[in-house]
Design a protein around this motif. Structure first.
Motif, short mmCIF file in Angstrom:
data_model
loop_
_atom_site.label_atom_id
_atom_site.label_comp_id
_atom_site.label_asym_id
_atom_site.label_seq_id
_atom_site.Cartn_x
_atom_site.Cartn_y
_atom_site.Cartn_z
N LEU A 190 0.83 -1.21 0.00
CA LEU A 190 0.00 0.00 0.00
C LEU A 190 0.86 1.26 0.00
O LEU A 190 0.56 2.23 -0.71
N VAL A 191 1.93 1.25 0.80
CA VAL A 191 2.83 2.40 0.85
C VAL A 191 3.47 2.62 -0.52
O VAL A 191 3.53 3.75 -1.03
N ILE B 263 3.66 5.27 -5.90
CA ILE B 263 3.61 5.11 -7.37
C ILE B 263 2.56 6.04 -7.96
O ILE B 263 2.80 6.73 -8.96
N ASN B 264 1.38 6.07 -7.36
CA ASN B 264 0.31 6.93 -7.88
C ASN B 264 0.72 8.40 -7.83
O ASN B 264 0.49 9.15 -8.79
N VAL C 168 0.09 -4.34 -11.35
CA VAL C 168 1.09 -4.86 -12.28
C VAL C 168 2.48 -4.78 -11.65
O VAL C 168 3.27 -5.74 -11.70
N ILE C 169 2.80 -3.65 -11.03
CA ILE C 169 4.11 -3.45 -10.42
C ILE C 169 4.27 -4.35 -9.20
O ILE C 169 5.33 -4.95 -8.98
N ALA D 127 9.96 5.11 -6.73
CA ALA D 127 9.65 6.40 -7.34
C ALA D 127 10.87 6.97 -8.06
O ALA D 127 10.75 7.55 -9.15
N THR D 128 12.04 6.80 -7.48
CA THR D 128 13.28 7.29 -8.10
C THR D 128 13.53 6.56 -9.42
O THR D 128 13.90 7.18 -10.43
N ALA D 129 13.33 5.26 -9.42
CA ALA D 129 13.50 4.48 -10.65
C ALA D 129 12.52 4.94 -11.72
O ALA D 129 12.87 5.00 -12.91
#
Length: 371
Positions: free
Chosen positions: A47-48, A53-54, A102-103, A318-320
């Motif tokens: 969830l985190v 990601i969102n 998916v991720i 997020a960095t990726a």
């Protein structure tokens, strides 16, 4: 078995299954058991990461690095639950809004978002991850999922297929055809409807007159169930039972998750035209992330050290995403023709040569230009 008893067997609950309420308190249930602490911690980590990601994807849209992003903010419990409910050899058939699922299923974030950037139709290897390409047309992936499950059954494989869709997809003919075929041929597929209240601007009340979307299962002869889609514990329990039933030969089922789309349909949508802000705000207290956080901190399972670990892992994701999507793609125009058919037709070859000539003439005409 009488018709009356068969109807009772297939009827979903009057109220969605809930194992953790909005305050984070566990609630007893006669049928479903609260998942283990380790499972809930894994779900919380998901969830985190899903929320990060969102948020990052929405920022990339504003920066022009993504063409579009259908956010699942507020629906992360459904996304994470779908990914965790499956075994390694099972398959996920997602929609365009299911990037988080998916991720979480193991697809690198940068590859999962290539579709929404516009570089490729699908940027990941579906076979290695057991995740079908994300589908943008409504409900088309449901037929593909059923066909895949039918083939697995014919081959004697121990495979379950989880097919995701939204409430709007239930109004499509493909939805009917998929459920009817799945039930008649008793295939190992679970249909997971994320009922987030709106099909773009069309509310659920204009989609169906049924008591719930889960009630539609009765007409096909399969079991239907309703679940609180913001309670990841309940989602895991209900989907887990449905997946186990399908694997053991119990056939398909339809699970409806009651959740809410907290943000607009996509960045191109103005949701203020069709819903009030007060309605959106009323769902903030039901946030799946804060709900599970309250439960796990209340039991002492979620420590500050684990929280920091999960946040750091989410930031790495997020960095990726930023690094991958901020890089300009190396575009080969011939790819437009290279992958249409295995053997290029004379017509496609003619079109490619026309485009190639135009590209070369443009390059020659540029100041100081040479090809």
């Amino acid at each position: 078995m009488s018709d009356e008893r068969r109807e009772v067997r297939f009827l979903p609950r009057d109220e969605p299954v809930q194992l953790i309420d909005a305050s984070g308190t566990a609630t007893a249930d006669d049928q479903f058991v609260l998942p283990s602490t380790d499972t809930l911690l894994a779900a919380y980590r998901g969830l985190v990461e899903g929320r990060r990601i969102n948020d990052q994807a929405s920022a990339l849209v504003r920066q022009g690095r993504l063409a579009v992003y259908p956010s699942s903010h507020g629906q992360e419990a459904c996304q994470v639950g779908a990914a965790l409910a499956l075994a390694a050899d099972d398959w996920l058939f997602p929609t365009y809004r299911d990037s988080v699922a998916v991720i979480e299923r193991g697809v690198p974030a940068a590859e999962a978002l290539v579709l929404l950037k516009g570089d490729w139709h699908s940027g990941y290897d579906v076979r290695s991850h057991h995740v079908a390409p994300q589908a943008t047309p409504l409900a088309t992936q449901l037929l593909h999922a059923v066909g895949f499950a039918y083939a697995a059954k014919r081959r004697g494989e121990d495979t379950v297929v989880l097919a995701l869709c939204g409430d709007g997809a239930t109004s499509e003919g493909d939805f009917h055809e998929a459920l009817n075929f799945a039930a008649v041929f008793h295939v190992p597929v679970v249909f997971f409807v994320q009922n987030n209240g709106f099909a773009i601007s069309v509310p659920l009340s204009r989609q169906t007159a049924a008591p719930s979307l889960a009630h539609k299962a009765i007409g096909y002869g399969m079991l239907g169930q309703r679940v609180d889609g913001n309670d990841v514990a309940a989602v895991l329990a209900v989907l887990g039972e449905a997946v186990d039933r399908a694997r053991s030969g119990g056939g398909p089922s339809l699970v409806e998750a009651h959740t809410y789309r907290m943000q607009a349909h996509t960045n191109a949508d103005d949701d203020t035209r069709y819903r009030e802000r007060a309605e959106v705000q009323s769902w903030v207290a039901r946030d799946p992330l804060t709900r599970l956080h309250a439960h796990l901190t209340g039991t002492g399972a979620l420590t500050p050290e684990l929280e920091a670990e999960y946040a750091a892992a989410a930031e790495d994701t997020a960095t990726a995403m930023r690094e991958a999507l901020n890089a300009d793609a190396d575009i080969d125009p011939e790819d437009l023709f290279r992958f249409v058919t295995e053997t290029r037709s004379p017509q496609l070859e003619e079109q490619w040569q026309m485009l190639r000539g135009e590209i070369e003439r443009t390059a020659d005409a540029a100041p100081g230009g040479t090809r």
